[in-house]
Scaffold this active site. Structure first.
Site, PDB file in Angstrom:
ATOM      1  N   HIS A  22     -10.299 -18.477  40.011  1.00 41.06           N
ATOM      2  CA  HIS A  22      -9.915 -17.811  38.760  1.00 41.06           C
ATOM      3  C   HIS A  22     -11.052 -17.849  37.729  1.00 41.06           C
ATOM      4  CE1 HIS A  22      -6.488 -15.702  37.398  1.00 41.06           C
ATOM      5  NE2 HIS A  22      -5.942 -16.592  36.607  1.00 41.06           N
ATOM      6  N   ASN A  71      -4.409 -16.353  30.350  1.00 43.93           N
ATOM      7  CA  ASN A  71      -3.374 -15.423  29.881  1.00 43.93           C
ATOM      8  C   ASN A  71      -3.384 -15.226  28.370  1.00 43.93           C
ATOM      9  OD1 ASN A  71      -2.387 -17.926  29.289  1.00 43.93           O
ATOM     10  ND2 ASN A  71      -0.348 -17.598  30.138  1.00 43.93           N
ATOM     11  N   ASP A  96     -11.985 -12.381  38.467  1.00 44.83           N
ATOM     12  CA  ASP A  96     -11.608 -12.515  39.868  1.00 44.83           C
ATOM     13  C   ASP A  96     -10.662 -11.381  40.243  1.00 44.83           C
ATOM     14  OD1 ASP A  96      -9.715 -13.839  38.034  1.00 44.83           O
ATOM     15  OD2 ASP A  96      -8.618 -14.417  39.848  1.00 44.83           O
ATOM     16  N   ASN A 117      -3.312 -11.461  34.510  1.00 44.87           N
ATOM     17  CA  ASN A 117      -2.840 -11.801  33.161  1.00 44.87           C
ATOM     18  C   ASN A 117      -3.953 -11.799  32.121  1.00 44.87           C
ATOM     19  OD1 ASN A 117      -0.177 -12.054  33.988  1.00 44.87           O
ATOM     20  ND2 ASN A 117      -0.420 -14.202  34.509  1.00 44.87           N
TER      21      ASN A 117
END
Length: 193
Positions: A22, A71, A96, A117
């Protein structure tokens, strides 16, 4: 409006996330910082920021790694865009992408967020989806593994050996996008994927 580019590496803060899939966007920004010889500094917009150029006389770049969780990346990105007077059309989100095989890099302008997100929050905060994306392939989770669990795991030992090449390619893609435009960058990097 400024003629600078805002290049944002998406990820999560803290050492426990630093080497996860991530955070590959932030790893790419570290590679760009190494190339320019600059160091990130904390900005009031809740991000690590480096103001630099790819080469003498080249366009001004603001490299940014939000200090918020993925997020909630939109607030820092919108804050930096406002602070530097940068239009969304000159923002590049490096992130990613599970829908692209590991080690491939693709670029696009606008479009959907594909369940990402960080992109969703950026689009909301910027009130547009019309910003560039450098999509760094991390591949799909194996078997029935939960996607969130997969992207929050470190790269496998096999992937880790290839990771420097992927980060190099993604940094090249950012540079090519800024220097030559989206279409030429897509032609160059999508042919490799």
């Amino acid at each position: 409006m400024s003629d600078a580019w805002l290049v944002v590496g998406l990820g999560n803060p803290g050492p426990e996330y630093a080497r996860t899939r991530h955070n590959v966007g932030q790893m790419v920004l570290d590679e760009l910082a190494t190339r320019t010889g600059g160091r990130f500094k904390t900005h009031k917009a809740r991000a690590q920021v480096l103001e630099t150029r790819l080469r003498p006389g080249g366009p001004r770049l603001v490299l940014a790694k939000p200090l918020t969780y993925m997020n909630t990346s939109g607030g820092p990105v919108a804050g930096l865009a406002k602070f530097y007077g940068i239009d969304p059309s000159r923002i590049v989100a490096v992130h990613d992408e599970i829908d692209i095989p590991f080690a491939a890099v693709k670029l696009k302008l606008g479009g959907g967020e594909g369940g990402h997100n960080g992109l969703r929050d950026m689009s909301k905060a910027l009130s547009t989806k019309d910003y560039h994306r450098v999509r760094v392939g991390v591949g799909r989770p194996p078997g029935r593994m939960d996607t969130a669990a997969y992207v929050l795991k470190p790269f496998s030992s096999t992937e880790a050996k290839e990771l420097p090449f992927l980060l190099d390619d993604a940094a090249d893609a950012v540079e090519h996008l800024i220097d030559h435009g989206l279409l030429e960058a897509q032609q160059k990097f999508h042919a490799r994927a």
